[in-house]
Design a protein around this motif. Sequence first.
Motif, PDB file in Angstrom:
ATOM      1  N   VAL A 105     -28.426  60.379  34.424  1.00  0.00           N
ATOM      2  CA  VAL A 105     -27.196  61.011  33.929  1.00  0.00           C
ATOM      3  C   VAL A 105     -25.985  60.114  34.202  1.00  0.00           C
ATOM      4  CG1 VAL A 105     -25.571  62.905  34.340  1.00  0.00           C
ATOM      5  CG2 VAL A 105     -27.993  63.388  34.028  1.00  0.00           C
ATOM      6  N   LEU A 106     -25.876  59.598  35.423  1.00  0.00           N
ATOM      7  CA  LEU A 106     -24.718  58.765  35.759  1.00  0.00           C
ATOM      8  C   LEU A 106     -24.664  57.507  34.901  1.00  0.00           C
ATOM      9  CD1 LEU A 106     -24.461  58.940  39.664  1.00  0.00           C
ATOM     10  CD2 LEU A 106     -23.001  60.036  37.963  1.00  0.00           C
ATOM     11  N   PHE A 107     -25.803  56.831  34.761  1.00  0.00           N
ATOM     12  CA  PHE A 107     -25.800  55.606  33.960  1.00  0.00           C
ATOM     13  C   PHE A 107     -25.448  55.911  32.508  1.00  0.00           C
ATOM     14  CE2 PHE A 107     -27.639  52.358  31.243  1.00  0.00           C
ATOM     15  CZ  PHE A 107     -27.236  51.187  31.881  1.00  0.00           C
ATOM     16  N   GLY A 108     -26.119  56.885  31.923  1.00  0.00           N
ATOM     17  CA  GLY A 108     -25.883  57.186  30.509  1.00  0.00           C
ATOM     18  C   GLY A 108     -24.472  57.653  30.242  1.00  0.00           C
ATOM     19  N   VAL A 109     -23.970  58.579  31.064  1.00  0.00           N
ATOM     20  CA  VAL A 109     -22.654  59.172  30.828  1.00  0.00           C
ATOM     21  C   VAL A 109     -21.539  58.159  31.061  1.00  0.00           C
ATOM     22  CG1 VAL A 109     -20.997  60.809  31.788  1.00  0.00           C
ATOM     23  CG2 VAL A 109     -23.291  61.563  31.211  1.00  0.00           C
ATOM     24  N   LEU A 110     -21.573  57.457  32.208  1.00  0.00           N
ATOM     25  CA  LEU A 110     -20.466  56.558  32.534  1.00  0.00           C
ATOM     26  C   LEU A 110     -20.417  55.357  31.598  1.00  0.00           C
ATOM     27  CD1 LEU A 110     -20.520  56.608  36.441  1.00  0.00           C
ATOM     28  CD2 LEU A 110     -18.945  57.773  34.893  1.00  0.00           C
ATOM     29  N   VAL A 111     -21.566  54.754  31.301  1.00  0.00           N
ATOM     30  CA  VAL A 111     -21.570  53.591  30.404  1.00  0.00           C
ATOM     31  C   VAL A 111     -21.132  54.003  29.007  1.00  0.00           C
ATOM     32  CG1 VAL A 111     -23.022  51.843  29.317  1.00  0.00           C
ATOM     33  CG2 VAL A 111     -23.295  52.339  31.750  1.00  0.00           C
ATOM     34  N   ARG A 112     -21.611  55.149  28.530  1.00  0.00           N
ATOM     35  CA  ARG A 112     -21.218  55.608  27.196  1.00  0.00           C
ATOM     36  C   ARG A 112     -19.735  55.943  27.146  1.00  0.00           C
ATOM     37  NH1 ARG A 112     -24.060  60.886  24.688  1.00  0.00           N
ATOM     38  NH2 ARG A 112     -23.146  61.807  26.565  1.00  0.00           N
TER      39      ARG A 112
END
Length: 420
Positions: free
Chosen positions: A61-68
């Motif tokens: 969740v953190l990787f997907g949300v923050l990078v997006r």
Amino acid sequence: MPSTAPVARPSFWRRISLVQWMLIAVVIGIPLGFIAPEFSASLKIVSDVFLRLIRAIIAPVLFGVLVRAIGGGGSVRDLGRLGWEALVCFEVFTTLALLGGWGIALLLRPGVGVEIPGASEAVVAQTVAFDQVILNAVPTSLIDAMARGDVLQMVVFCTIFGVACMLAGEKARPVLDFAGSLADVAFKFTHVIMYLAPPAVLAAMASTVAAGGLDVLVGLLKLFVAAWASQLGFMVLVLGGALVAFRVPLRRFIHFMREPFLVAFATTSSAAALPHTLEDIERFGVPRRVIGMVAPLSISLNLNGSTLHIALATVFVAQAAGISLSLEQQLLMLATLKITTKGVAGIPRANFVVLAALFQNFGLPLEGLAVLLGIDALIDPIRTSVNVVGHGVAPAVVARWEGATFPTDVPTDDAPRSAP
């Protein structure tokens, strides 16, 4: 000839929403904790399984949300004056929301006296030197940080990685597409495991009441009062104050925002209120070019109600666990929350993934999440409504910043549309 066969209605069980199931679980769990304390204590394993599944999805969740959210914001050059004005507006609002929720919790102390089962097992973070804190926040490997569950290192890496994607422009499009797909799948995973939320809430409420008795109910009531008071106070003082400061016609704004507010309150969904919000702020008088730039950014980066609640909930759990937070720890928590709350708009219960990430990193008991989930259904309507009002205030403020003028009249023949 049209068919006259009766339309099959959903069964009684299918007509009960997840939120209603969680409320039912609370109603059953509270008396069960009083009636059968020993049995209730044995139910803790049910909530533990649920919390382990929540922990398992934190890293994706953190990787997907923050990078997006960061990388997909467009290039620095393309953001333009409107975009930068919007970002300044969002950061001021969300910072005040974060500090407001934190301050209300410190003032009212709703978690004092609440005993959370398993809280004594939490590992309290050690007070370390500031330079060591900075060094520990910098990852040597993303995979290593994910494996150890070091949320702060993941946040630092994903933030810098997202900025790099934004600077790379179109070359980063496949990476951003992957991050977006990962975030969508991760939230689907969260949606699936949320079906375990009702039994987890029942188990958590029963075991918590069995351990803490009436003090738990008093603490939850204080949390409910603190949450509603802080949300309403923020909406009136901060959002309303911003409208007054920028000379936005207040009565006309309230007239056009009343329906998005009510839709959000009834559905507890920012997504359900979004079409009404976009239409009504244009009818209010915000230029389309402002709406086109500010509204999409606001949906991801301007979650005032959610930000305020996450700060309040964090201090509540720390107080319930009897954990004394140093000033350095509080500042580090606030900085972490400021970043991790970005980009989770429209995702039911996504706040709990953010809280799980923070709790794991700072030694707060994850058992507190299940207790929060039990009362969340009573707080969600006002929290979501404040999010939606913020989505209306930001474009209006930016439009005035750009020199736009609004009519001051309040329509009298404008009957509200029925909610979907």
